[in-house]
Design a protein around this motif. Structure first.
Motif, PDB file in Angstrom:
ATOM      1  N   ASN A  27       0.849  -1.192   0.000  1.00  0.00           N
ATOM      2  CA  ASN A  27       0.000   0.000   0.000  1.00  0.00           C
ATOM      3  C   ASN A  27       0.891   1.251   0.000  1.00  0.00           C
ATOM      4  N   PRO A  28       0.336   2.449  -0.175  1.00  0.00           N
ATOM      5  CA  PRO A  28       1.172   3.653  -0.264  1.00  0.00           C
ATOM      6  C   PRO A  28       2.095   3.870   0.932  1.00  0.00           C
ATOM      7  N   PRO A  77       2.617  -1.238 -14.988  1.00  0.00           N
ATOM      8  CA  PRO A  77       1.342  -1.926 -14.792  1.00  0.00           C
ATOM      9  C   PRO A  77       0.836  -2.522 -16.097  1.00  0.00           C
ATOM     10  N   ARG A 126       1.356  -5.281 -11.219  1.00  0.00           N
ATOM     11  CA  ARG A 126       0.360  -4.371 -10.652  1.00  0.00           C
ATOM     12  C   ARG A 126       1.055  -3.308  -9.813  1.00  0.00           C
ATOM     13  N   PRO A 127       0.495  -2.102  -9.738  1.00  0.00           N
ATOM     14  CA  PRO A 127       1.070  -1.084  -8.853  1.00  0.00           C
ATOM     15  C   PRO A 127       1.165  -1.600  -7.420  1.00  0.00           C
ATOM     16  N   THR A 174       4.614   1.272 -10.364  1.00  0.00           N
ATOM     17  CA  THR A 174       3.764   2.421 -10.041  1.00  0.00           C
ATOM     18  C   THR A 174       2.609   2.494 -11.035  1.00  0.00           C
ATOM     19  N   ASP A 175       1.764   3.496 -10.882  1.00  0.00           N
ATOM     20  CA  ASP A 175       0.611   3.637 -11.778  1.00  0.00           C
ATOM     21  C   ASP A 175       1.026   3.895 -13.221  1.00  0.00           C
ATOM     22  N   ASP A 176       2.224   4.458 -13.405  1.00  0.00           N
ATOM     23  CA  ASP A 176       2.632   4.831 -14.759  1.00  0.00           C
ATOM     24  C   ASP A 176       3.988   4.289 -15.183  1.00  0.00           C
TER      25      ASP A 176
END
Length: 257
Positions: free
Chosen positions: A6-7, A146, A200-201, A245-247
């Motif tokens: 998680n973050p 991702p 996955r992120p 990460t997301d990107d």
């Protein structure tokens, strides 16, 4: 086990990675002709303890080793490439040294390795080996993000290593990492794109291209740990821990400037 952080856990992973990257750079800056491998191990212990972190190696006892490892860092010289057990050896000019280190801080681990030539000599064969593993590592990182598959990373790494003319061993490679040092998924140093686990992120991966000049066969020292090239040829190994990460992918084990 595959962990997705998680973050808050990712922030802790960043701190662990930065610590690890800094320790490796400190060790490299201290290492010179005449440095004893046991000195490097002692320095590593001091740096880990001084930072309030824990070694992932000292109590490490996997099925393939003669455990526990009992030291704080892997020091592999010349024809040794993985799990080099520190011992009473003073480095000579032109030695190719790999330092492989894993630490845990606040419950999150990171893993990284660097190879470099000791002293003023720069043997062309050693420089080429190191360069190939570093370029392969960057290719693997560039392929990560991702939606990418593990096979995409393996293919990117293997393409660079094969183009450089090196045989590729698939017994040992990269791996997932998180609350423990070694987790699924396994990341082979060669493979087919579009295959395997989908990234996955929040996933952490330790990518670690390593090669030997003219063989893909390893032999184990009498110490039960140190893995060497079967032909006595030189070897190199480069590794970073990354976070998906997301990107894209973030390199965690770079020292903070």
């Amino acid at each position: 086990m595959i962990e997705i952080l998680n973050p808050a856990e990712l922030d802790r992973a960043r701190a662990t990675g930065a610590l690890l990257g800094g320790i490796l750079q400190t060790l490299k800056s201290r290492t010179a002709v005449g440095t004893n491998l046991l000195e490097i191990d002692r320095w590593t212990h001091e740096l880990i303890v001084g930072a309030g972190a824990q070694s992932c190696y000292v109590d490490y006892a996997p099925s393939f080793g003669r455990g526990p490892f009992g030291h704080y860092i892997c020091t592999s010289v010349n024809d040794a490439v993985l799990h080099g057990l520190p011992h009473d050896y003073r480095l000579a000019d032109g030695d190719l040294l790999t330092l492989d280190l894993a630490v845990s801080l606040d419950g999150i681990a990171a893993d990284s390795a660097i190879s470099f030539v000791v002293g003023a000599s720069r043997p062309a064969e050693s420089v080429a080996l190191i360069d190939a593993t570093e370029r392969a590592l960057q290719a693997g990182i560039a392929a990560a993000g991702p939606g990418a598959r593990i096979g995409d990373l393996s293919h990117a790494i293997g393409t660079v290593l094969s183009a450089a003319g090196y045989p590729i061993n698939t017994e040992f490679g990269g791996h997932g990492i998180g609350s423990t040092m070694h987790q699924d998924p396994h990341v082979s140093n060669t493979g087919r794109p579009g295959r395997g686990y989908t990234l996955r992120p929040g996933l952490l991966l330790a990518l670690e291209p390593w090669v030997m000049v003219d063989t893909d066969t390893l032999v184990t020292d009498a110490d039960g740990w140190t893995l060497r090239s079967a032909t006595g040829c030189r070897t190199a190994h480069s590794e970073h821990t990354i976070a998906i990460t997301d990107d894209g992918a973030e390199i965690l084990t770079l020292p903070r400037g």
